[in-house]
Scaffold this active site. Sequence first.
Site, mmCIF file in Angstrom:
data_model
loop_
_atom_site.group_PDB
_atom_site.id
_atom_site.type_symbol
_atom_site.label_atom_id
_atom_site.label_comp_id
_atom_site.label_asym_id
_atom_site.label_seq_id
_atom_site.Cartn_x
_atom_site.Cartn_y
_atom_site.Cartn_z
ATOM 1 N N THR A 101 0.836 -1.210 0.000
ATOM 2 C CA THR A 101 0.000 0.000 0.000
ATOM 3 C C THR A 101 0.870 1.259 0.000
ATOM 4 O OG1 THR A 101 -0.049 -0.240 2.398
ATOM 5 C CG2 THR A 101 -2.000 -0.984 1.206
ATOM 6 N N GLU B 273 17.674 3.753 -2.464
ATOM 7 C CA GLU B 273 17.249 2.427 -2.939
ATOM 8 C C GLU B 273 16.580 2.548 -4.316
ATOM 9 O OE1 GLU B 273 16.346 -0.388 -0.126
ATOM 10 O OE2 GLU B 273 15.550 -1.803 -1.589
ATOM 11 N N ASP C 171 9.687 0.651 4.789
ATOM 12 C CA ASP C 171 10.764 -0.031 5.516
ATOM 13 C C ASP C 171 11.693 0.975 6.191
ATOM 14 O OD1 ASP C 171 9.586 -2.140 4.303
ATOM 15 O OD2 ASP C 171 11.200 -2.516 2.869
#
Length: 390
Positions: A35, A163, A175
Amino acid sequence: MRDKIIKEFTEQFGEGGDIRLFFAPGRVNLIGEHTDYNGGHVFPCALTIGTFAAVRRRSDRTVRFYSMNFENEGVITLDLDTELKPSPELRWVNYPAGIIWAFKERGLACPNGFDIVYCGTIPNGSGLSSSASIEVLTGFVLKSLFGFEVTNIDLAKIGQFSENKFNGVNCGIMDQFAIAMGKKDHAIFLDTSDLKFEYVPVRLDGIRVVIGNTNKKRGLGDSKYNERRSECENALEILRKTCDIKTLGDLNEEGFDAVCQNIEDPVVRKRAKHAVYENRRTIRAVEALNNNNIKLFGELMNASHVSLRDDYEVTGIELDTLVEEAWKQPGVLGSRMTGAGFGGCTVSLVESDKIDAFIDNVGRAYLEKIGYAADFYVVDIGDGPAEINN
Ligand code: GLA
């Protein structure tokens, strides 16, 4: 851990100077999967397992990296004066190198090099965010060594940016945010559309969080993660022709059901349905937890897994086996895959006195069906990154 990592540090890089020790956690997401790049809610928490780093500043422009989890790779060296680019030779160092690069992109160039030894207590590639843990840890180290003025939320954003742009994985912010902002015994109810968040106490009397590791290795980069993301973008583009929405997270179930036929491709429709329904499930789950209704929270976890299995199709036989066997066990309130999927881990809420039997039974069934063993960890919710002073 301190003695072990300092010993390794001095073996690799010699004694003397000011060796500092840092830690950043791993994370587990309780509910709200796939999500975070759809403007929806997530509900992760930081763990007490994570990554340690011993660091010493250098006076030149060299950075030397060593990981106790990748001993065979030896020491990997970077020169701060040559352009930082992702490269296969850097191996795992692409993650910390990406952070040095991302700081520089923000105008925060490292004035000096340093030597650093990492040691992770999160199983690599398990979906408990060992890479985001290294990213946030490295950011925290740079901030601490060089006095950069960045907040922990900045560290999460920098981690995600590196990332995405350095390591080529279009991950959302969950994260890095969970790790940078972790708080002991709390989960983080984060609205990824505006990064508003709330710490929710996780009081589970007589119930523990148990992680099941499929031991099926997976790298986000080579998974279908980016494909799911573009399927959702595709769905959003179609829906925006008739709805006034910015993200899939802006829709509720009824709103989606009313317009979903506009998405002709049934696969894309299913992906969007998951994103919308999972977001609403997450909101309801947090409400349930706030009302101390752990039973409902667990049921919503189960429904999340079904949606990830059938509509989002990111589970696979390993995760499904662990979860479906967990559902059969007494004392299990809820169980689902956690993280990106395609391997990695499950998260279950299990009554404390049933945990041994849970691990035995689920472990046995998994071994029989899959042919290799799963691992289980009973975990605690911990704090975000910190320097360790004793
Ligand atoms: C990975 C990504 C996160 C999130 C999850 C799925 O962990 O890094 O941003 O998208 O998958 O919920």
